[in-house]
Write an enzyme that holds these catalytic residues in place. Structure first.
Site, PDB file in Angstrom:
ATOM      1  N   LYS A  41       0.907  -1.190  -0.171  1.00  0.00           N
ATOM      2  CA  LYS A  41       0.196  -0.037  -0.001  1.00  0.00           C
ATOM      3  C   LYS A  41       0.820   1.135  -0.129  1.00  0.00           C
ATOM      4  CE  LYS A  41      -3.032   2.900   3.032  1.00  0.00           C
ATOM      5  NZ  LYS A  41      -3.864   2.632   4.473  1.00  0.00           N
ATOM      6  N   ASP A  71      -2.261  10.311   3.508  1.00  0.00           N
ATOM      7  CA  ASP A  71      -3.928   9.860   3.605  1.00  0.00           C
ATOM      8  C   ASP A  71      -4.499  11.017   4.598  1.00  0.00           C
ATOM      9  OD1 ASP A  71      -6.323   8.724   4.112  1.00  0.00           O
ATOM     10  OD2 ASP A  71      -5.523   7.176   5.329  1.00  0.00           O
ATOM     11  N   ASP A 125     -12.051   7.012   3.877  1.00  0.00           N
ATOM     12  CA  ASP A 125     -11.027   6.993   4.600  1.00  0.00           C
ATOM     13  C   ASP A 125     -10.559   5.559   4.695  1.00  0.00           C
ATOM     14  OD1 ASP A 125      -8.808   7.631   6.062  1.00  0.00           O
ATOM     15  OD2 ASP A 125      -9.802   7.930   7.993  1.00  0.00           O
ATOM     16  N   LYS A 130     -10.118  13.156   7.915  1.00  0.00           N
ATOM     17  CA  LYS A 130      -9.536  12.728   9.365  1.00  0.00           C
ATOM     18  C   LYS A 130      -9.340  14.035  10.247  1.00  0.00           C
ATOM     19  CE  LYS A 130      -6.432   8.958   7.996  1.00  0.00           C
ATOM     20  NZ  LYS A 130      -6.986   7.838   8.904  1.00  0.00           N
ATOM     21  N   ARG A 183      -7.249  -0.220   1.294  1.00  0.00           N
ATOM     22  CA  ARG A 183      -7.784  -1.556   0.827  1.00  0.00           C
ATOM     23  C   ARG A 183      -8.318  -1.406  -0.658  1.00  0.00           C
ATOM     24  NH1 ARG A 183     -12.237  -1.846   5.743  1.00  0.00           N
ATOM     25  NH2 ARG A 183     -10.437  -0.712   6.540  1.00  0.00           N
ATOM     26  N   ASP A 191       1.612   6.636   5.298  1.00  0.00           N
ATOM     27  CA  ASP A 191       0.702   5.745   4.914  1.00  0.00           C
ATOM     28  C   ASP A 191       1.271   5.031   3.608  1.00  0.00           C
ATOM     29  OD1 ASP A 191      -1.374   4.523   5.576  1.00  0.00           O
ATOM     30  OD2 ASP A 191      -2.841   5.749   4.467  1.00  0.00           O
ATOM     31  N   GLU A 203      -9.261   3.661   2.495  1.00  0.00           N
ATOM     32  CA  GLU A 203      -8.928   3.533   0.896  1.00  0.00           C
ATOM     33  C   GLU A 203      -7.634   2.776   0.657  1.00  0.00           C
ATOM     34  OE1 GLU A 203      -7.531   5.412   3.584  1.00  0.00           O
ATOM     35  OE2 GLU A 203      -5.433   5.168   3.029  1.00  0.00           O
TER      36      GLU A 203
HETATM   37  N1  BES Z   1      -4.017   4.788   7.067  1.00  0.00           N
HETATM   38  C1  BES Z   1      -4.941   4.625   7.961  1.00  0.00           C
HETATM   39  C2  BES Z   1      -4.672   3.462   8.944  1.00  0.00           C
HETATM   40  C3  BES Z   1      -3.621   3.944   9.836  1.00  0.00           C
HETATM   41  C4  BES Z   1      -4.034   4.225  11.199  1.00  0.00           C
HETATM   42  C5  BES Z   1      -2.410   3.754   9.721  1.00  0.00           C
HETATM   43  C6  BES Z   1      -3.094   4.612  12.283  1.00  0.00           C
HETATM   44  C7  BES Z   1      -1.252   4.094  10.479  1.00  0.00           C
HETATM   45  C8  BES Z   1      -1.567   4.675  11.829  1.00  0.00           C
HETATM   46  C9  BES Z   1      -6.080   3.681   7.093  1.00  0.00           C
HETATM   47  O1  BES Z   1      -6.429   4.300   5.880  1.00  0.00           O
HETATM   48  C10 BES Z   1      -7.500   4.392   7.878  1.00  0.00           C
HETATM   49  O2  BES Z   1      -7.644   5.528   7.814  1.00  0.00           O
HETATM   50  N2  BES Z   1      -8.345   3.557   8.251  1.00  0.00           N
HETATM   51  C11 BES Z   1      -9.583   3.710   8.859  1.00  0.00           C
HETATM   52  C12 BES Z   1     -10.470   2.653   8.460  1.00  0.00           C
HETATM   53  C13 BES Z   1     -11.954   2.723   9.002  1.00  0.00           C
HETATM   54  C14 BES Z   1     -12.475   4.137   8.030  1.00  0.00           C
HETATM   55  C15 BES Z   1     -12.689   1.774   8.654  1.00  0.00           C
HETATM   56  C16 BES Z   1      -9.273   3.451  10.513  1.00  0.00           C
HETATM   57  O3  BES Z   1      -8.223   2.796  10.866  1.00  0.00           O
HETATM   58  O4  BES Z   1      -9.695   4.423  11.199  1.00  0.00           O
HETATM   59 ZN    ZN Z   2      -4.638   4.819   4.827  1.00  0.00          ZN
HETATM   60 MN    MN Z   3      -7.535   6.233   5.621  1.00  0.00          MN
END
Ligand code: BES
Ligand code: ZN
Ligand code: MN
Length: 514
Positions: free
Chosen positions: A277, A282, A359, A289, A363, A300, A361
């Site tokens: 990824k 992000d 968010d 966010k 996946r 990210d 994204e």
């Molecule tokens: N890049 C983030 C996950 C992340 C969080 C990486 C903290 C490193 C440190 C990912 O894209 C994300 O935002 N995930 C969301 C998913 C949710 C919207 C289902 C999350 O984990 O809150």
């Molecule tokens: Zn992300």
């Molecule tokens: Mn995200």
């Protein structure tokens, strides 16, 4: 820092490092320097809490009887339980204790230790690797650094009787460290400098190691039908890229298309594949966010950095394996062109995805990158790496990465490699009930769970699983381990490079020599 290997002899200047076993049992070199300094080492131990326990350090500055800057005793713990991993970590501890002292050179004396499963040359190579890994710095944007805030240590001499053998072993692991450093550099670079196009350029540099590097742009990805990846990218001014790297180091060439015959009879060796990824920043997109902590989202793209660093490591040490690295590079931004929650996109696999949260994204990017890799290369297995979920940080902190897999053998091998080198992973369950949570009302699948905040990392993995078919696959969620908030033994705080050494070891253990 220069690392050199030589035969043991007590130096006359700089710093000297010797080992002490548990219960203050001196190694032969420690004994030697204790005599030389008329018992200063033993006296110093007795006047302190230094017991020779693992990673304990005791420094004697300017000891009488020698012209050394300092003698540093490091604890080895019990001889029987010393492992390669411990020694790599000890190398890091040694570096950290010596780097800023003012000494320009340090000599580490290693001995054959009775009852220790690691022999002296291996020990020397492991210590050197640890020191190298810990010596990483990223100060290219510091324009006002004073000499006193830079490391004084310029040369590390590792001494042991089989020093030629030690040097040979180190030369291999040094290439892996090069890969780790590249990963750390990429992860640390700010997102105004490192975005899909410039990250792809960094991957292109690997061509000089014999890696074939292709970069796909928007129009090619459109032709391939990568609607999931492109949907994430569409809010950004920066064009997305898909980078494909191929290292063909096996004696059998990689097949033109997929494996036809059973493994033994093939004239070619199907590749193994690593997918990363690469969200260079992000913001969350329209599902924006909160601003607190958003700066962390520069890393990210950590999964892609691991894949690129790993390819560098494999090519650098000329691994006898055919390996493919594929990274999906995008920037997730909100804008008038950005995708909206409730958009439905069509992935390369043909499956439609309802994007309920922009968010989630990573996946979406991986869905197309995984499918593409599977279709084009028919690999023996696929392993993806991604800073995929905040939930994995809640579950495992920074102690373990999350592991998800449809293949017990692959999963076991990854876990084992992780234990060997100290990048630990912990497998979490998957299954039908979790898959149900991403069933969409309107499309084939939705990109977040309808089960609220429960099992967030697992449902993300279930989503990915829909894009790998029956290929043996593992997903490593590195959101909690890609960035260290504190120094570790083998890395200063910041980008860790977690995954490069792990997967390099996996390859070395099981997939070379065909
Ligand atoms: N890049 C983030 C996950 C992340 C969080 C990486 C903290 C490193 C440190 C990912 O894209 C994300 O935002 N995930 C969301 C998913 C949710 C919207 C289902 C999350 O984990 O809150
Ligand atoms: Zn992300
Ligand atoms: Mn995200």
């Amino acid at each position: 820092m220069k690392i050199v290997f030589s035969k043991p002899s007590i130096p006359t200047s700089g710093a000297l490092v010797v080992g002490v076993l548990a219960n203050r049992r001196l190694t032969p070199s420690a004994k030697q320097i204790d005599h030389r300094t008329r018992g200063a080492l033993i006296r110093a131990m007795k006047s302190s809490r230094f017991k020779g326990n693992k990673d304990q350090v005791l420094a004697l500055v300017a000891p009488a009887g020698s012209r050394l800057d300092r003698v540093v005793a490091v604890g080895l713990g019990k001889a029987e339980s010393l492992t390669e991993k411990n020694l790599v970590e000890l190398g890091g501890v040694i570096y950290a204790n010596l780097a800023m002292t003012g000494s320009g050179t340090a000599a580490v004396m290693t001995d054959e230790i009775k009852g220790c499963p690691v022999e002296a040359a291996e020990m020397a190579a492991a210590l050197a690797l640890g020191a190298r890994l810990r010596s990483y710095r990223f100060d290219k944007y510091k324009t006002k650094l004073k000499a006193a805030s830079k490391p004084s240590l310029k040369t590390l001499k590792v001494m042991c009787s089989g020093f030629n053998q030690a040097r040979e072993a180190f030369n291999v692991s040094d290439k892996v460290a090069d890969g780790v450093f590249l990963t750390r550099d990429l992860v640390t670079e700010p997102p105004n400098i490192l975005y899909p196009e410039t990250l792809a350029q960094q991957a292109k540099i690997l061509a000089k190691l014999g890696i074939k590097v292709e970069v796909l742009g928007v129009s090619q990805m459109r032709r391939l039908g990568m609607g999931a990846l492109l949907g994430v990218a569409q809010g950004s001014e920066r064009e997305p890229k898909l980078v494909v790297m191929q290292w063909n180091g096996a004696s059998k060439p990689a097949p033109k298309s997929g494996p036809g015959k059973p493994a033994g009879k093939r004239k070619s060796a199907s590749p193994i594949a690593f997918i990363g990824k690469g969200v260079t920043f992000d913001t969350g997109g329209i599902s924006l966010k909160p601003s607190n902590g958003m700066e962390e989202m520069k890393y990210d793209m950590g999964g892609s950095a691991v894949v690129i660093g790993l390819m560098k490591a494999l090519a650098g040490r000329k691994a006898k394996v055919n390996a493919v690295g594929v990274v999906g590079l995008v920037e997730n931004m909100p804008s008038g062109k950005a995708q909206r929650p409730s958009d439905i996109v069509t992935s390369m696999s043909g499956q439609t995805i309802e994007v309920l949260n922009t968010d989630a994204e990573g996946r979406l990017v991986l869905a197309d990158a995984l499918w593409y890799t599977k279709e084009r290369f028919k690999p023996r297995f696929m392993i993806d790496l991604a800073t995929l979920t905040g939930a994995i940080v809640i579950a495992l902190g920074s102690e373990h990465a999350g592991l998800f897999s449809n293949d017990d053998e692959l999963s076991g091998r990854i876990t084992e490699a992780g234990k060997q080198i100290g990048e630990k992973v912990w497998r979490l369950p998957m299954g039908k009930a979790y898959d149900k949570m991403i069933q969409s009302q309107a499309a084939d699948v939705q990109n977040i769970s309808s089960g609220g905040r429960g099992a967030g990392s697992i449902t993300a993995a279930q989503f990915l699983k829909r894009f790998v078919d029956d290929s043996p696959w593992a997903h490593i969620d590195i959101a909690g381990v890609a960035w260290g908030k504190q120094d570790s033994n083998v890395a200063p705080k910041g980008g860790t490079g977690f995954g490069v050494r792990l997967l390099d070891r996996l390859v070395a253990n099981h997939y070379e020599g065909e």
